[in-house]
Design an enzyme around this catalytic site. Structure first.
Site, short mmCIF file in Angstrom:
data_model
loop_
_atom_site.label_atom_id
_atom_site.label_comp_id
_atom_site.label_asym_id
_atom_site.label_seq_id
_atom_site.Cartn_x
_atom_site.Cartn_y
_atom_site.Cartn_z
N ALA A 145 -23.57 12.45 -3.92
CA ALA A 145 -24.60 12.11 -2.92
C ALA A 145 -24.73 13.22 -1.88
O ALA A 145 -24.83 12.97 -0.69
CB ALA A 145 -24.32 10.76 -2.25
N GLY A 146 -24.70 14.44 -2.36
CA GLY A 146 -24.69 15.58 -1.44
C GLY A 146 -26.00 16.34 -1.36
O GLY A 146 -26.10 17.33 -0.66
N PRO A 150 -20.87 17.90 -5.72
CA PRO A 150 -20.61 16.95 -4.64
C PRO A 150 -21.42 15.66 -4.81
O PRO A 150 -22.60 15.71 -5.19
CB PRO A 150 -21.06 17.70 -3.38
CG PRO A 150 -21.00 19.15 -3.75
CD PRO A 150 -21.27 19.22 -5.23
N ALA A 167 -27.91 15.48 -12.77
CA ALA A 167 -27.20 16.32 -13.74
C ALA A 167 -26.49 15.45 -14.77
O ALA A 167 -26.52 15.74 -15.97
CB ALA A 167 -26.19 17.23 -13.02
N ASP A 219 -35.47 14.49 -10.14
CA ASP A 219 -34.76 15.76 -10.30
C ASP A 219 -34.19 15.96 -11.70
O ASP A 219 -33.66 17.03 -12.01
CB ASP A 219 -33.58 15.84 -9.31
CG ASP A 219 -34.05 16.03 -7.88
OD1 ASP A 219 -35.19 16.47 -7.68
OD2 ASP A 219 -33.25 15.74 -6.96
N GLY A 235 -26.19 13.17 -9.67
CA GLY A 235 -26.55 12.05 -10.54
C GLY A 235 -27.57 12.48 -11.59
O GLY A 235 -27.48 12.09 -12.76
N LYS A 294 -28.06 21.73 -8.22
CA LYS A 294 -29.20 22.52 -7.74
C LYS A 294 -29.21 22.58 -6.22
O LYS A 294 -28.65 21.71 -5.54
CB LYS A 294 -30.53 21.95 -8.26
CG LYS A 294 -30.89 20.53 -7.80
CD LYS A 294 -31.58 20.45 -6.44
CE LYS A 294 -31.77 19.01 -5.97
NZ LYS A 294 -32.06 18.91 -4.52
O1 C5P Z 1 -36.36 9.95 -8.44
P1 C5P Z 1 -35.07 9.65 -7.76
O2 C5P Z 1 -34.46 8.36 -8.24
O3 C5P Z 1 -34.10 10.77 -7.79
O4 C5P Z 1 -35.44 9.46 -6.23
C1 C5P Z 1 -34.63 8.72 -5.36
C2 C5P Z 1 -35.47 8.26 -4.19
O5 C5P Z 1 -35.82 9.40 -3.38
C3 C5P Z 1 -36.80 7.62 -4.56
O6 C5P Z 1 -36.66 6.25 -4.79
C4 C5P Z 1 -37.63 7.90 -3.32
O7 C5P Z 1 -37.34 6.98 -2.30
C5 C5P Z 1 -37.11 9.26 -2.85
N1 C5P Z 1 -37.98 10.35 -3.34
C6 C5P Z 1 -39.24 10.52 -2.79
N2 C5P Z 1 -40.04 11.54 -3.22
C7 C5P Z 1 -39.63 12.38 -4.19
C8 C5P Z 1 -38.34 12.25 -4.77
C9 C5P Z 1 -37.54 11.21 -4.32
O8 C5P Z 1 -39.62 9.77 -1.90
N3 C5P Z 1 -40.44 13.36 -4.59
#
Ligand code: C5P
Length: 312
Positions: A104-105, A102, A112, A144, A110, A16
């Site tokens: 960590a891009g 990619p 997906a 996501d 992850g 995305k």
């Molecule tokens: O939810 P996910 O594991 O993908 O998010 C990774 C990190 O990104 C979260 O631990 C948080 O620190 C940050 N994040 C955030 N606000 C969001 C989405 C992600 O702070 N809406």
């Protein structure tokens, strides 16, 4: 080692970009409320799962895969455990992820993989979860992941997990440019907090005219609403990202933006010919360039139990 007659089930999920990414101040949990427009693009990770005598995880694909964990910290095991919990039974699995997105891009690779794992395993184990039930489970895995399941175009609110599907008629033509480094999403959000003065981070909802532009066919108008609040933070952490934005501009892309938390950036083009011109310009100067388009699709099975048995 895989079991003798166990068929592999495969599922795929798209990368995305965020056409709009507005970020509010963090809540008590540390998460940031978002107003975002997600757009799935035609780059897919595939997850193949087969019953086995012991758990294993193999990561395949082109590009630098060193950032993808092969141990229990990989998000796909979180997805496995969530589904096993509902099923009430956890059996060992051999999982192979073939990566195109990619690493960590900022393109939700992850997420997906987690989405594709839920879809594949729901089939392999015949759990029978409905799409809404899988979406609910996805939200427990990461912000996501629900969008990776849904795909297409969607308004994302809350942590990005509260989705309203949107219909775009015309495809978007894009050039994706990766950077030879990874950015940690939590660190990018933290850097944004540090960059903002106290009290900043008021979240503005999407107006109806912005919504019209997002679902409309006028690329010129779309350029006017593209934005990413995380871009200054990604640029601070990885100044090389500015070079990738600059070269897209030099190459004649209509617009350019950091994708999600970066460091990947994308350029918006008029059509496939324009994409080819921009990509060639970048490749000739030693930059990465992946031509792609938007896709209306989301995560889906690519090999079901029955098709896997037929192929056996
Ligand atoms: O939810 P996910 O594991 O993908 O998010 C990774 C990190 O990104 C979260 O631990 C948080 O620190 C940050 N994040 C955030 N606000 C969001 C989405 C992600 O702070 N809406």
């Amino acid at each position: 080692m895989t079991s003798a007659f166990s068929p592999a089930v495969t599922a795929t999920a798209p990368a995305k970009i965020n056409l709009i990414l507005r970020v509010g101040a963090p809540d008590e949990s540390g998460y940031h409320p978002l107003v975002t427009v997600f757009q799935a693009v035609d780059l897919w990770d595939e997850v193949a799962i087969v019953s086995a005598d012991a758990d294993s995880l193999v990561i395949e694909g082109a590009g630098n895969l060193s950032g993808v964990p092969t141990d229990r910290t990989n998000i796909v095991w979180k997805a496995v455990d969530a589904l096993a919990h509902v099923r009430g039974l956890r059996e060992p699995l051999a999982i192979t992820i073939t990566k195109t997105i990619p690493v960590a891009g900022g393109m939700a690779g992850g997420s997906a993989d987690a989405a594709a794992t839920l879809v594949a395993l729901n089939e392999l184990w015949q759990v029978g979860l409905t799409s809404p039930q899988i979406l609910d489970m996805a939200a427990t895995l990461g912000a996501d992941v629900p969008f990776s399941l849904l795909g297409g175009t969607a308004l994302g609110e809350g942590r990005g997990d509260l989705l309203t599907p949107l219909i775009r008629q015309q495809p978007l033509h894009l050039v994706v440019v990766t950077a030879p480094l990874e950015l940690s999403t939590p660190r990018v959000y933290k850097t944004l907090d540090d960059l903002r003065a106290e009290g900043q981070g008021t979240l503005t909802p999407l107006s109806s005219s912005e919504l019209d532009v997002v679902i409309g066919d006028d690329v010129g108008e779309l350029i006017g609403v593209l934005s990413n609040d995380l871009q200054p933070a990604a640029l601070k952490m990885a100044p090389i990202v500015q070079k990738n934005l600059d070269v897209l501009s030099e190459a004649g892309a209509l617009a350019h933006l950091v994708s999600g938390s970066g460091p990947t950036v994308f350029g918006l083009c008029v059509d496939a010919t324009h994409v080819a011109d921009v990509a060639n310009f970048l490749l000739q100067r030693g930059f990465s360039a992946t031509p792609t388009t938007s896709t209306p699709l989301g995560a889906r099975l690519t090999s079901s139990l029955s098709s896997a048995r037929e192929a056996h």
